[in-house]
Design an enzyme around this catalytic site. Structure first.
Site, PDB file in Angstrom:
ATOM      1  N   ASP A  33      -3.156   1.414  10.158  1.00 25.75           N
ATOM      2  CA  ASP A  33      -4.316   2.286  10.360  1.00 25.75           C
ATOM      3  C   ASP A  33      -4.719   2.294  11.824  1.00 25.75           C
ATOM      4  O   ASP A  33      -5.223   3.290  12.331  1.00 25.75           O
ATOM      5  CB  ASP A  33      -5.468   1.852   9.456  1.00 25.75           C
ATOM      6  CG  ASP A  33      -5.084   2.050   7.990  1.00 25.75           C
ATOM      7  OD1 ASP A  33      -4.371   1.181   7.445  1.00 25.75           O
ATOM      8  OD2 ASP A  33      -5.434   3.099   7.429  1.00 25.75           O
ATOM      9  N   CYS A  54       0.830  -1.210   0.000  1.00 25.44           N
ATOM     10  CA  CYS A  54       0.000   0.000   0.000  1.00 25.44           C
ATOM     11  C   CYS A  54       0.869   1.267   0.000  1.00 25.44           C
ATOM     12  O   CYS A  54       2.009   1.241  -0.475  1.00 25.44           O
ATOM     13  CB  CYS A  54      -0.988  -0.009   1.168  1.00 25.44           C
ATOM     14  SG  CYS A  54      -2.356   1.163   0.940  1.00 25.44           S
TER      15      CYS A  54
HETATM   16  P1  RI2 Z   1       0.062   6.638   6.838  1.00 24.04           P
HETATM   17  C1  RI2 Z   1      -3.671   3.554   4.534  1.00 24.04           C
HETATM   18  O1  RI2 Z   1      -5.065   3.297   4.498  1.00 24.04           O
HETATM   19  C2  RI2 Z   1      -2.826   2.302   4.388  1.00 24.04           C
HETATM   20  O2  RI2 Z   1      -3.429   1.157   4.961  1.00 24.04           O
HETATM   21  C3  RI2 Z   1      -1.573   2.733   5.110  1.00 24.04           C
HETATM   22  O3  RI2 Z   1      -0.738   1.659   5.481  1.00 24.04           O
HETATM   23  C4  RI2 Z   1      -2.168   3.453   6.307  1.00 24.04           C
HETATM   24  O4  RI2 Z   1      -3.297   4.162   5.762  1.00 24.04           O
HETATM   25  C5  RI2 Z   1      -1.263   4.387   7.024  1.00 24.04           C
HETATM   26  O5  RI2 Z   1      -0.905   5.489   6.228  1.00 24.04           O
HETATM   27  P2  RI2 Z   1      -5.992   4.008   3.367  1.00 24.04           P
HETATM   28  O6  RI2 Z   1      -6.400   5.361   3.917  1.00 24.04           O
HETATM   29  O7  RI2 Z   1      -0.656   7.264   7.984  1.00 24.04           O
HETATM   30  O8  RI2 Z   1      -5.203   4.093   2.091  1.00 24.04           O
HETATM   31  O9  RI2 Z   1       1.319   5.970   7.278  1.00 24.04           O
HETATM   32  O10 RI2 Z   1      -7.187   3.078   3.231  1.00 24.04           O
HETATM   33  O11 RI2 Z   1       0.275   7.590   5.677  1.00 24.04           O
END
Ligand code: RI2
Length: 342
Positions: free
Chosen positions: A202, A133
């Site tokens: 998350d 991701c």
């Molecule tokens: P940072 C994202 O979720 C991903 O799962 C990623 O690992 C997590 O948020 C943390 O992101 P989504 O919003 O806070 O894309 O490290 O569903 O940037």
């Protein structure tokens, strides 16, 4: 006569929609945007009494809270800002709320930079990192390693369904990091070439479980089998206080369209149009209940048990997952409220 229910500023509404539709995404970025929206609401509030101001702030926080359920950084940000709302007059409430939101945003940025420095210490010169991701916390570790003069290469998992690995690849290429992009199914094959699996989070539960983008748990199991350490980069804002009292973390189920378009669905089922409209549209409008026998599920996150995680890297240091509860107690105490419901 009763007061009208408090409205929320259009900026709050727009931010909430952007979060729900993932134009604003990533746990840290969501928290930052939510705090900014609360500050804007406070700044523009036309409340004529302290009670009305407080009620308006709670309504704004509720609107933001109800967008996405899994990333705890969102309620943690809302709670932090609302707890700083202090004063007997509208002017004092306004200025204290704005100051609190600004402090929150500053701390967030500093925490990520600090976390990056700590995470970088785990990376050696020449290491290859496999990512999943797109996580700004995870990337801050690579950025800090590069700043330390280390050469780092990356194997980037595409990460279906939204292919957020492409954002990671783009960022890494901007930093001149050599990138090998792979489909998710190729991960086990390429683990033999990786020195670390590096992911974000998350939410982190009190038992050290890591809730992250769907596919993280399978990757971690494979990494353990291959002997590749799994490192989770997560600021303390990702720690989920409710899990200290036994609550579980809700896993967001997203729209099936992210997985399968209406046309693709028709190709699979052989059913094309109903009353001149697509099946989905027909169902939406209640024109005709059509059961085409196909269920599409789209969970956005999964849970990686602590036994498959080597280290959780925060701005307060790195922790074995099983010990994270100690840090949670220190940061949150035992009782957690939902000030937007007050
Ligand atoms: P940072 C994202 O979720 C991903 O799962 C990623 O690992 C997590 O948020 C943390 O992101 P989504 O919003 O806070 O894309 O490290 O569903 O940037």
């Amino acid at each position: 006569m009763e007061d009208d229910p408090p409205g929320v500023d259009p900026v709050v509404d727009a931010t909430a929609t952007d979060i729900a539709e993932m134009r604003i995404r990533g746990a840290a970025t969501i928290a930052d945007a939510a705090a900014e929206a609360l500050a804007t609401h406070a700044e523009r509030s036309e409340a004529s009494s302290p009670e009305a101001f407080r009620a308006g702030m709670r309504a704004a926080a509720r609107r933001l809270y109800e967008t996405r359920p899994t990333a705890v950084s969102l309620p943690n940000a809302l709670r932090y800002v609302l707890q700083g709302m202090d004063g007997e007059t509208v002017a004092d409430l306004r200025s204290s709320t704005i100051a609190r939101a600004e402090a929150f945003r500053r701390d967030l940025e500093q925490a990520q930079a600090k976390l990056g420095e700590i995470g970088a210490n785990r990376l050696r010169d020449g290491d290859v990192v496999m990512t999943h991701c797109h996580s700004t916390d995870a990337l801050s570790c690579i950025e800090a390693a590069l700043e330390d003069g280390k050469h780092v290469e990356a194997i980037v998992k595409e990460t279906r369904p939204r292919k957020q690995g492409h954002i990671t690849a783009e960022q890494l290429r901007e930093w001149d990091v050599p990138v090998t992009l792979i489909v998710d199914n190729a991960a086990r094959r390429y683990l033999d070439d990786a020195d670390h699996v590096l992911v974000g989070a998350d939410s982190i539960a009190a038992d050290g479980s890591v809730i992250n983008k769907i596919g993280t748990s399978g990757l971690a199991v494979n990494a353990r089998e291959r002997g590749v350490p799994v490192m989770v980069a997560a600021q303390t804002i990702k720690l989920h206080p409710d899990t200290m009292t036994g609550h579980t973390v809700a896993i967001e189920m997203r729209d099936e369209n992210e997985v399968l378009s209406t046309d693709e669905r028709s190709e699979i089922t052989g059913l094309e149009e109903t009353d001149g409209r697509s099946l989905e549209d027909a169902n939406d409008r209640g024109l005709e209940e059509v059961d085409d026998g196909l269920i599409v599920e789209n969970p956005a996150f999964d849970v990686t048990p602590p036994r498959h995680v080597d280290a959780i890297v925060t701005e307060r240091g790195q922790f074995p997952p099983e010990s994270i509860v100690t840090l949670m107690r220190e940061l949150f105490g035992e009782t957690i409220g939902e000030p937007w419901e007050a």
